[in-house]
Write a protein that holds these residues in place. Structure first.
Motif, PDB file in Angstrom:
ATOM      1  N   GLU A 127      -1.445  -4.420  -9.550  1.00  0.00           N
ATOM      2  CA  GLU A 127      -2.107  -3.759  -9.486  1.00  0.00           C
ATOM      3  C   GLU A 127      -0.624  -2.924  -9.833  1.00  0.00           C
ATOM      4  OE1 GLU A 127      -2.520  -2.930  -5.596  1.00  0.00           O
ATOM      5  OE2 GLU A 127      -4.702  -4.300  -4.931  1.00  0.00           O
ATOM      6  N   ALA A 138       0.691  -1.041   0.374  1.00  0.00           N
ATOM      7  CA  ALA A 138      -0.046  -0.008   0.119  1.00  0.00           C
ATOM      8  C   ALA A 138       0.621   1.497  -0.103  1.00  0.00           C
ATOM      9  CB  ALA A 138      -0.996  -0.007   1.129  1.00  0.00           C
ATOM     10  N   GLU A 139       1.875   1.563   1.106  1.00  0.00           N
ATOM     11  CA  GLU A 139       3.176   1.705   0.217  1.00  0.00           C
ATOM     12  C   GLU A 139       3.419   2.738  -0.855  1.00  0.00           C
ATOM     13  OE1 GLU A 139       3.466   4.413   3.238  1.00  0.00           O
ATOM     14  OE2 GLU A 139       1.937   3.006   4.565  1.00  0.00           O
ATOM     15  N   TRP A 140       3.910   1.279  -1.235  1.00  0.00           N
ATOM     16  CA  TRP A 140       4.514   1.801  -2.996  1.00  0.00           C
ATOM     17  C   TRP A 140       3.192   2.655  -3.763  1.00  0.00           C
ATOM     18  CZ3 TRP A 140       7.415  -3.517  -4.252  1.00  0.00           C
ATOM     19  CH2 TRP A 140       9.143  -3.132  -3.869  1.00  0.00           C
ATOM     20  N   LYS A 141       2.536   2.201  -3.063  1.00  0.00           N
ATOM     21  CA  LYS A 141       0.885   2.180  -4.513  1.00  0.00           C
ATOM     22  C   LYS A 141       0.848   4.124  -3.612  1.00  0.00           C
ATOM     23  CE  LYS A 141      -2.655   0.928  -6.842  1.00  0.00           C
ATOM     24  NZ  LYS A 141      -2.296   0.551  -8.289  1.00  0.00           N
ATOM     25  N   LYS A 142       1.259   4.966  -2.433  1.00  0.00           N
ATOM     26  CA  LYS A 142       1.223   5.604  -3.002  1.00  0.00           C
ATOM     27  C   LYS A 142       1.828   6.852  -3.065  1.00  0.00           C
ATOM     28  CE  LYS A 142      -0.935   5.215   2.027  1.00  0.00           C
ATOM     29  NZ  LYS A 142      -0.525   5.617   3.521  1.00  0.00           N
ATOM     30  N   LEU A 143       3.271   5.830  -3.239  1.00  0.00           N
ATOM     31  CA  LEU A 143       4.020   6.227  -3.886  1.00  0.00           C
ATOM     32  C   LEU A 143       4.331   6.465  -5.282  1.00  0.00           C
ATOM     33  CD1 LEU A 143       7.145   5.208  -1.655  1.00  0.00           C
ATOM     34  CD2 LEU A 143       6.843   7.282  -1.599  1.00  0.00           C
ATOM     35  N   GLY A 144       3.313   5.929  -6.018  1.00  0.00           N
ATOM     36  CA  GLY A 144       3.404   5.874  -7.142  1.00  0.00           C
ATOM     37  C   GLY A 144       4.275   5.290  -8.187  1.00  0.00           C
TER      38      GLY A 144
END
Length: 277
Positions: free
Chosen positions: A101, A69-75
């Motif tokens: 994803e 989820a944190e990697w997703k936030k970083l794009g």
């Protein structure tokens, strides 16, 4: 706007063993030496790998989702994703979600179906787990099974001696399961080991190397890491496999000369500079 995607990156989904030269411990320096940023997603943390008599083990399954989820936030976007040993059905489901994803149009997904060797599945791989691993095959742009794993994936009885035509049939079956390119590694042929490179609609290519000693822990992780990074850098599958096989041969020779215990993998550190060229 700040971007974290100005350099090629490969995400490596595998365990982290602090000693024994395998999984993330080899993928990180190898991929980095090939001028690609390596971003590990640990599936578990071990003091040393499981071939030792004892080891500390911490299952990371419950931590993988918030980590992702944190990697997703970083794009974050990845030119490559490389998956290795997975410890449970839950982890396989999480890896499928990660691939869905984070796989983009320019992402090469390499699935190393680490399930067994010498004709037998590893102790952790129940029939249910082996069946679940088959569901990862359609996500693979490149699939890198050894002969044992190719047999497990295709429900083919294992045997000692294989003709190249028979291994080609295994590759065709895995291609029908959804994998675009397949490398069946470590096929014994007399004093040589052969890697069969299969791509749909193309002639099968064989990469042979002279045997220089018994198989060592972690060489499969080095093999898949070099292939992933080389392909991301624009190499053909055959050239990437040739580079990986040649590099491992040199590392095994060095390890024999240094009298490195079999459990300790190969002393690849001596030769990392070769990969940067």
């Amino acid at each position: 706007m700040e971007s974290h995607n100005n350099q090629k990156k490969i995400a490596v989904v595998n365990d982290f063993s602090g000693f024994g030269r395998c999984s993330i411990t080899v993928a990180l320096p190898v991929i980095s030496a090939m001028k690609v940023q390596c971003c590990p997603l640990p599936t578990s943390i071990l003091s040393n790998h499981t071939a030792f008599d004892s080891f500390f083990f911490d299952d990371y399954t419950s931590k993988m989702e918030p980590y992702m989820a944190e990697w997703k936030k970083l794009g974050l976007k990845f030119e490559g994703i490389c998956t290795g040993f997975l410890g449970s059905k839950e982890q396989i489901a999480l890896v499928k979600r990660f691939l869905e994803e984070f796989t983009g149009d320019e992402t090469t997904v390499l699935v190393d179906p680490v399930m067994g060797d010498y004709g037998k599945p590893y102790a952790t791989y129940t029939p249910e787990m082996c069946s679940e691993m088959k569901t990862l095959v359609p996500y693979a742009d490149i699939l890198t099974p050894n002969l044992t794993e190719a047999c497990i994936l295709t429900d083919t009885p294992y045997k000692e001696n294989w003709k190249i035509a028979e291994v080609t049939e295994l590759a065709e079956m895995m291609s029908e399961m959804g994998a675009e390119k397949i490398v069946v590694s470590g096929i014994p042929q007399g004093s040589y080991l052969t890697n069969l490179c299969y791509e749909r609609g193309q002639e099968v290519k064989l990469v042979r190397t002279k045997k220089v000693g018994p198989a060592r822990h972690g060489t499969g992780d080095i093999f898949s890491s070099i292939i992933a990074a080389d392909v991301v850098n624009g190499a053909s599958l055959e050239d990437a496999v040739r580079k990986a096989a040649g590099f491992i041969k040199v590392c095994i020779i060095s390890s024999i000369e240094r009298e490195i215990p079999m459990t300790d993998g190969v002393c690849f550190e001596d030769h990392l500079g070769k990969l940067a060229r």
